[in-house]
Design an enzyme around this catalytic site. Structure first.
Site, short mmCIF file in Angstrom:
data_model
loop_
_atom_site.label_atom_id
_atom_site.label_comp_id
_atom_site.label_asym_id
_atom_site.label_seq_id
_atom_site.Cartn_x
_atom_site.Cartn_y
_atom_site.Cartn_z
N CYS A 62 -30.49 -24.49 85.03
CA CYS A 62 -29.49 -24.21 86.04
C CYS A 62 -28.69 -22.75 85.31
O CYS A 62 -28.42 -21.96 86.18
CB CYS A 62 -28.22 -25.10 86.04
SG CYS A 62 -28.81 -26.47 87.04
N CYS A 101 -32.21 -28.17 94.38
CA CYS A 101 -33.53 -27.86 94.03
C CYS A 101 -34.14 -29.14 94.00
O CYS A 101 -33.74 -30.27 93.88
CB CYS A 101 -33.41 -27.38 93.01
SG CYS A 101 -32.60 -25.63 92.36
N CYS A 110 -23.83 -27.88 88.22
CA CYS A 110 -24.72 -26.68 87.88
C CYS A 110 -24.20 -25.65 86.86
O CYS A 110 -24.97 -25.11 86.20
CB CYS A 110 -25.57 -26.10 88.86
SG CYS A 110 -24.30 -25.12 90.03
S1 SF4 Z 1 -30.83 -27.84 89.86
FE1 SF4 Z 1 -32.50 -28.43 88.96
S2 SF4 Z 1 -34.26 -27.19 89.16
FE2 SF4 Z 1 -32.36 -26.09 90.25
S3 SF4 Z 1 -31.88 -24.85 88.44
FE3 SF4 Z 1 -30.75 -26.71 88.12
S4 SF4 Z 1 -32.12 -27.71 86.65
FE4 SF4 Z 1 -33.40 -26.16 87.80
#
Ligand code: SF4
Length: 251
Positions: free
Chosen positions: A116, A197, A223
């Site tokens: 993230c 995501c 995130c």
């Molecule tokens: S939500 Fe998941 S895939 Fe997207 S940036 Fe964060 S860890 Fe990576």
């Protein structure tokens, strides 16, 4: 230039204001030096609609992590075309490319905080350096961290974060969508109430918490964009420096 006291006074005053009044104030106060962010999920649509009606041409920052559902891209393309949006795509800095190519499948699961950071937080940090104010769509009813937020939040680097929907509830989002006949993300009807995501989002039940499908079972709920993005003690950033050092990657 607003003083800290003025910002706090406006923030208190806006607790009883409407999102539209807050966005109109932001437009008057920051004119061309303001941007909003959007993830183009269903709950993002009311703010996206009202802010881009009040401020035509408003830059809409979209973080392209490379891990989005295809449906998100298609929905984004549709809204961009129909509403004439000024979307600015944000992507990770190129010095991460080799590392991500080597770890693309495992990174979201094995180290979601770092993932993230390099895909979301760092690109947003870099993009916001060009603005004085940032309109965000967080709501107090979403997470415990967001429940503590203020409508106006001065960040450590001087950027003003503006949260016009902070006092809205999930029901307000649905009411606004229905009143204005706005579209929903195509995965919403399949149980994806909050969409990020693909590797970190699952469908949930009707009565589950709205964000229960995000990083489900991994003990992660944010995130980093709305927590420690501006903190000088950002843990993920410390880790980043370590990784960059050990891999001898040029920044
Ligand atoms: S939500 Fe998941 S895939 Fe997207 S940036 Fe964060 S860890 Fe990576």
């Amino acid at each position: 230039m607003l003083s800290v006291q003025e910002i706090n006074e406006y923030s208190s005053e806006f607790e009883t204001g409407t999102p539209q009044q807050i966005i109109e104030w932001a437009a008057r106060s920051f004119s061309a030096s303001i941007a909003m962010s959007s993830s183009f999920q269903t709950q993002s649509i009311p703010l996206l609609y009202m802010a881009t009606r009040i401020i035509p041409g408003l830059p809409v920052l979209f973080i392209d992590t490379g891990y989005h559902f295809w449906d998100t891209f298609m929905f984004r393309e549709r809204i961009e075309h129909e509403w004439g949006l000024n979307i600015v795509d944000l992507r990770r800095t190129p010095h991460w490319d080799l590392f991500v190519r080597q770890n693309a499948r495992t990174l979201p699961v094995e180290d979601p905080n770092l993932c993230c950071f390099l895909h979301k937080v760092q690109p947003m940090q870099n993009a916001l350096k060009g603005y004085k104010a940032w309109i965000s769509g967080i709501r107090r009813d979403q997470t415990a961290v967001r429940a503590q937020a203020k409508i106006l939040e001065l960040q450590e680097d001087g950027l003003l974060k503006i949260n016009p929907l902070l006092n809205w509830k999930k029901a307000d989002v649905n009411r606004y969508i229905e009143e204005h006949d706005l579209p929903r993300h195509p995965l919403y009807e399949k149980g994806y109430r909050s969409i990020g995501c693909a590797p970190c989002t699952v469908a949930i039940g009707e009565n589950d918490d709205e964000r229960a499908g995000r990083w489900a079972g991994r003990g992660k709920v944010e995130c980093g964009l709305h927590t420690n993005m501006f903190s000088k003690n950002n843990v993920a950033e410390s880790k980043t420096e370590f990784l960059l050092d050990t891999q001898k990657i040029d920044r």
